[in-house]
Design a protein around this motif. Structure first.
Motif, PDB file in Angstrom:
ATOM      1  N   ASN A  11       9.531   4.687  -3.901  1.00  0.00           N
ATOM      2  CA  ASN A  11       9.182   4.164  -5.224  1.00  0.00           C
ATOM      3  C   ASN A  11       7.673   3.874  -5.271  1.00  0.00           C
ATOM      4  O   ASN A  11       7.242   2.822  -5.726  1.00  0.00           O
ATOM      5  CB  ASN A  11       9.995   2.923  -5.568  1.00  0.00           C
ATOM      6  N   LEU A  12       6.915   4.833  -4.777  1.00  0.00           N
ATOM      7  CA  LEU A  12       5.475   4.684  -4.603  1.00  0.00           C
ATOM      8  C   LEU A  12       4.742   5.091  -5.873  1.00  0.00           C
ATOM      9  O   LEU A  12       4.741   6.257  -6.261  1.00  0.00           O
ATOM     10  CB  LEU A  12       5.014   5.538  -3.416  1.00  0.00           C
TER      11      LEU A  12
ATOM     12  N   VAL B  71       6.240   0.711   6.436  1.00  0.00           N
ATOM     13  CA  VAL B  71       4.796   0.662   6.268  1.00  0.00           C
ATOM     14  C   VAL B  71       4.448  -0.320   5.144  1.00  0.00           C
ATOM     15  O   VAL B  71       5.160  -0.418   4.150  1.00  0.00           O
ATOM     16  CB  VAL B  71       4.214   2.068   5.969  1.00  0.00           C
ATOM     17  N   ASN B  72       3.374  -1.048   5.371  1.00  0.00           N
ATOM     18  CA  ASN B  72       2.845  -1.915   4.325  1.00  0.00           C
ATOM     19  C   ASN B  72       2.095  -1.011   3.350  1.00  0.00           C
ATOM     20  O   ASN B  72       1.080  -0.412   3.715  1.00  0.00           O
ATOM     21  CB  ASN B  72       1.918  -2.959   4.945  1.00  0.00           C
ATOM     22  N   GLU B  73       2.569  -0.907   2.128  1.00  0.00           N
ATOM     23  CA  GLU B  73       1.981   0.020   1.165  1.00  0.00           C
ATOM     24  C   GLU B  73       0.562  -0.351   0.769  1.00  0.00           C
ATOM     25  O   GLU B  73      -0.121   0.434   0.115  1.00  0.00           O
ATOM     26  CB  GLU B  73       2.870   0.131  -0.067  1.00  0.00           C
ATOM     27  N   ASN B  74       0.109  -1.520   1.149  1.00  0.00           N
ATOM     28  CA  ASN B  74      -1.266  -1.946   0.858  1.00  0.00           C
ATOM     29  C   ASN B  74      -2.157  -1.933   2.090  1.00  0.00           C
ATOM     30  O   ASN B  74      -3.300  -2.363   2.022  1.00  0.00           O
ATOM     31  CB  ASN B  74      -1.261  -3.343   0.234  1.00  0.00           C
ATOM     32  N   HIS B  75      -1.628  -1.439   3.198  1.00  0.00           N
ATOM     33  CA  HIS B  75      -2.411  -1.376   4.431  1.00  0.00           C
ATOM     34  C   HIS B  75      -3.565  -0.400   4.223  1.00  0.00           C
ATOM     35  O   HIS B  75      -3.374   0.713   3.717  1.00  0.00           O
ATOM     36  CB  HIS B  75      -1.529  -0.918   5.599  1.00  0.00           C
ATOM     37  N   PRO B  76      -4.775  -0.788   4.598  1.00  0.00           N
ATOM     38  CA  PRO B  76      -5.939   0.076   4.367  1.00  0.00           C
ATOM     39  C   PRO B  76      -5.800   1.487   4.952  1.00  0.00           C
ATOM     40  O   PRO B  76      -6.223   2.459   4.318  1.00  0.00           O
ATOM     41  CB  PRO B  76      -7.089  -0.675   5.041  1.00  0.00           C
ATOM     42  N   LEU B  77      -5.192   1.615   6.117  1.00  0.00           N
ATOM     43  CA  LEU B  77      -5.043   2.940   6.712  1.00  0.00           C
ATOM     44  C   LEU B  77      -4.036   3.782   5.935  1.00  0.00           C
ATOM     45  O   LEU B  77      -4.229   4.987   5.759  1.00  0.00           O
ATOM     46  CB  LEU B  77      -4.635   2.836   8.188  1.00  0.00           C
TER      47      LEU B  77
ATOM     48  N   SER C 214      -0.626   8.457  -5.424  1.00  0.00           N
ATOM     49  CA  SER C 214       0.628   9.155  -5.718  1.00  0.00           C
ATOM     50  C   SER C 214       0.642   9.644  -7.164  1.00  0.00           C
ATOM     51  O   SER C 214       1.075  10.760  -7.443  1.00  0.00           O
ATOM     52  CB  SER C 214       1.846   8.267  -5.422  1.00  0.00           C
ATOM     53  N   ILE C 215       0.131   8.837  -8.068  1.00  0.00           N
ATOM     54  CA  ILE C 215       0.084   9.238  -9.478  1.00  0.00           C
ATOM     55  C   ILE C 215      -0.862  10.423  -9.658  1.00  0.00           C
ATOM     56  O   ILE C 215      -0.592  11.320 -10.464  1.00  0.00           O
ATOM     57  CB  ILE C 215      -0.291   8.043 -10.370  1.00  0.00           C
ATOM     58  N   LYS C 216      -1.936  10.461  -8.890  1.00  0.00           N
ATOM     59  CA  LYS C 216      -2.868  11.605  -8.955  1.00  0.00           C
ATOM     60  C   LYS C 216      -2.135  12.906  -8.617  1.00  0.00           C
ATOM     61  O   LYS C 216      -2.302  13.925  -9.292  1.00  0.00           O
ATOM     62  CB  LYS C 216      -4.025  11.364  -7.990  1.00  0.00           C
ATOM     63  N   ILE C 217      -1.299  12.876  -7.582  1.00  0.00           N
ATOM     64  CA  ILE C 217      -0.546  14.072  -7.186  1.00  0.00           C
ATOM     65  C   ILE C 217       0.539  14.387  -8.220  1.00  0.00           C
ATOM     66  O   ILE C 217       0.736  15.552  -8.589  1.00  0.00           O
ATOM     67  CB  ILE C 217       0.049  13.907  -5.773  1.00  0.00           C
TER      68      ILE C 217
ATOM     69  N   ILE D  24       7.200   8.559   7.085  1.00  0.00           N
ATOM     70  CA  ILE D  24       6.937   7.195   6.618  1.00  0.00           C
ATOM     71  C   ILE D  24       8.000   6.773   5.605  1.00  0.00           C
ATOM     72  O   ILE D  24       8.512   5.652   5.653  1.00  0.00           O
ATOM     73  CB  ILE D  24       5.520   7.091   6.025  1.00  0.00           C
ATOM     74  N   ALA D  25       8.358   7.672   4.706  1.00  0.00           N
ATOM     75  CA  ALA D  25       9.382   7.349   3.701  1.00  0.00           C
ATOM     76  C   ALA D  25      10.738   7.086   4.356  1.00  0.00           C
ATOM     77  O   ALA D  25      11.487   6.226   3.897  1.00  0.00           O
ATOM     78  CB  ALA D  25       9.492   8.475   2.681  1.00  0.00           C
ATOM     79  N   ARG D  26      11.040   7.811   5.410  1.00  0.00           N
ATOM     80  CA  ARG D  26      12.332   7.617   6.087  1.00  0.00           C
ATOM     81  C   ARG D  26      12.441   6.272   6.779  1.00  0.00           C
ATOM     82  O   ARG D  26      13.487   5.639   6.747  1.00  0.00           O
ATOM     83  CB  ARG D  26      12.576   8.727   7.102  1.00  0.00           C
TER      84      ARG D  26
END
Length: 116
Positions: free
Chosen positions: A72-73, A30-36, A78-81, A24-26
């Motif tokens: 840049n997520l 992806v819409n970073e706000n997409h529910p899936l 991501s912050i939890k990880i 996905i990063a490559r």
């Protein structure tokens, strides 16, 4: 790619999460706000922080963190990880089990996400 996750999420392991996150990063499409996508991130974060650090491959962890830097997520999952890996005990285990590339990927990602 997320449709594959939706179909197979019950069978996903940490390698699957790391691989999909890297892909996905490559492609960065992806819409970073997409529910899936948000569900995928939540599931991955839960899996990473609840597994014993000894069970997780340093390469998988570094690939996930590196993907966060690439995208840049900076969301809750991501912050939890990132916070989990910043824990002194977890970081110590990670550093002792990692090679130079794993450590380099993580350092680069944290530097890229410096506002966290």
């Amino acid at each position: 790619m997320l449709s594959l996750y939706a179909q197979e999420k019950g069978n996903f392991n940490i390698v699957n999460y790391a691989t999909l996150m890297t892909r996905i990063a490559r492609i960065r499409s992806v819409n970073e706000n997409h529910p899936l996508f948000l569900e995928f991130l939540d599931d991955m974060a839960h899996r990473v922080v609840t597994d014993e650090v000894f069970q997780l491959s340093p390469r998988d962890i570094s690939n996930i963190i590196y993907a966060f830097g690439e995208m840049n997520l900076k969301n809750t999952s991501s912050i939890k990880i990132l916070d989990w890996l910043s824990n002194e005990d977890v970081a110590d285990v990670f550093a002792k089990r990692s090679n130079a590339q794993d450590v380099s990927n993580v350092v680069w990602a944290y530097a890229s996400l410096e506002e966290i």
